[in-house]
Design a protein around this motif. Structure first.
Motif, short mmCIF file in Angstrom:
data_model
loop_
_atom_site.label_atom_id
_atom_site.label_comp_id
_atom_site.label_asym_id
_atom_site.label_seq_id
_atom_site.Cartn_x
_atom_site.Cartn_y
_atom_site.Cartn_z
N LEU A 3 -39.05 -33.89 47.63
CA LEU A 3 -40.08 -32.92 47.28
C LEU A 3 -41.44 -33.17 47.93
O LEU A 3 -42.24 -32.24 48.06
CB LEU A 3 -40.27 -32.86 45.76
N PHE A 4 -41.72 -34.42 48.32
CA PHE A 4 -43.06 -34.72 48.80
C PHE A 4 -43.13 -35.23 50.25
O PHE A 4 -44.08 -34.91 50.96
CB PHE A 4 -43.72 -35.76 47.87
N LEU A 5 -42.16 -36.02 50.68
CA LEU A 5 -42.23 -36.61 52.03
C LEU A 5 -41.50 -35.77 53.07
O LEU A 5 -42.07 -35.42 54.11
CB LEU A 5 -41.68 -38.04 52.00
N PHE A 6 -40.25 -35.46 52.82
CA PHE A 6 -39.44 -34.74 53.81
C PHE A 6 -39.98 -33.36 54.18
O PHE A 6 -39.87 -32.96 55.34
CB PHE A 6 -37.99 -34.64 53.34
N PRO A 7 -40.56 -32.59 53.22
CA PRO A 7 -41.11 -31.29 53.62
C PRO A 7 -42.20 -31.39 54.68
O PRO A 7 -42.44 -30.44 55.43
CB PRO A 7 -41.67 -30.73 52.30
N HIS A 8 -42.88 -32.55 54.76
CA HIS A 8 -43.90 -32.77 55.78
C HIS A 8 -43.36 -33.58 56.96
O HIS A 8 -44.13 -34.01 57.83
CB HIS A 8 -45.09 -33.51 55.17
#
Length: 203
Positions: A24-29
């Motif tokens: 939810l926080f690292l992979f999307p960026h």
């Protein structure tokens, strides 16, 4: 039997928590969560292998090391941790609709969850997969907390990947690793059983 269920609970919790932070926080960026992702990128770059298959090769290689240096039991628990993490990433990404937030805020939040999950696994003697196996071997052999070796192994892989492919996200990856490995050492240093002792409460 109690120890088995206790360990099983911590392994599932650790895998799910790190999967939550990554998905939810690292992979999307597109922020790498560790050295295994960097090695998978290099395999994809040089051998043109599918990213999923490349990551599987990296994790399988690390499992072989786990069997050789840490024993079959650790390898089995590591397989459980990897499976829970992968399923958690898939579940959270496909069931929770989270808008893309500020990259630096998400980096900090994701790294905190990542470090907490990895810390729960490593304190139980279970690798989170990838280069976490190497960090656990070094930690076991030298009787030190695993956060520092995990940080330097990942940093080395990030720099190699950046030199060969791109420097775009190296700073974000390094900050994420610094935060998460600090949390790893903090979680590994906590003695959970002390919470329930009167002696600890009096201190």
């Amino acid at each position: 039997m109690y120890n088995f269920f206790r360990k099983n609970g911590f392994v599932i919790a650790g895998g799910a928590i790190q999967g939550f932070g990554m998905g939810l926080f690292l992979f999307p960026h597109a922020i790498p969560s560790g050295g295994a992702g960097g090695l998978a990128v290099l395999l994809n770059y040089f051998l043109h292998l599918d990213m999923g298959f490349s990551l599987w090769i990296v994790n399988f290689s690390m499992l072989v090391l786990a069997i050789k240096f840490l024993g079959n039991r650790c390898a089995i628990w590591t397989m459980v941790a990897i499976s829970v993490t992968s399923l958690s990433i898939y579940f959270f990404q496909n069931t929770i609709s989270k808008p893309l937030g500020n990259v630096w805020v998400d980096l900090v939040i994701g790294s905190l969850f990542l470090g907490t999950g990895v810390g729960l696994l490593l304190r139980e003697g279970v690798s989170n997969g990838g280069v976490g196996v190497i960090a656990l071997i070094i930690s076991t052999e030298r009787n030190i907390l695993p956060g520092r070796p995990l940080f330097w192994i990942n940093v080395s892989i990030f720099f190699i990947t950046a030199l060969i492919i791109s420097w775009d996200i190296i700073i974000q990856a390094l900050i994420s690793q610094w935060i998460s490995t600090k949390v790893v050492d903090y979680v590994c240093g906590i003695r959970f059983h002390q919470v329930y002792t009167l002696g600890w409460r009096k201190k």
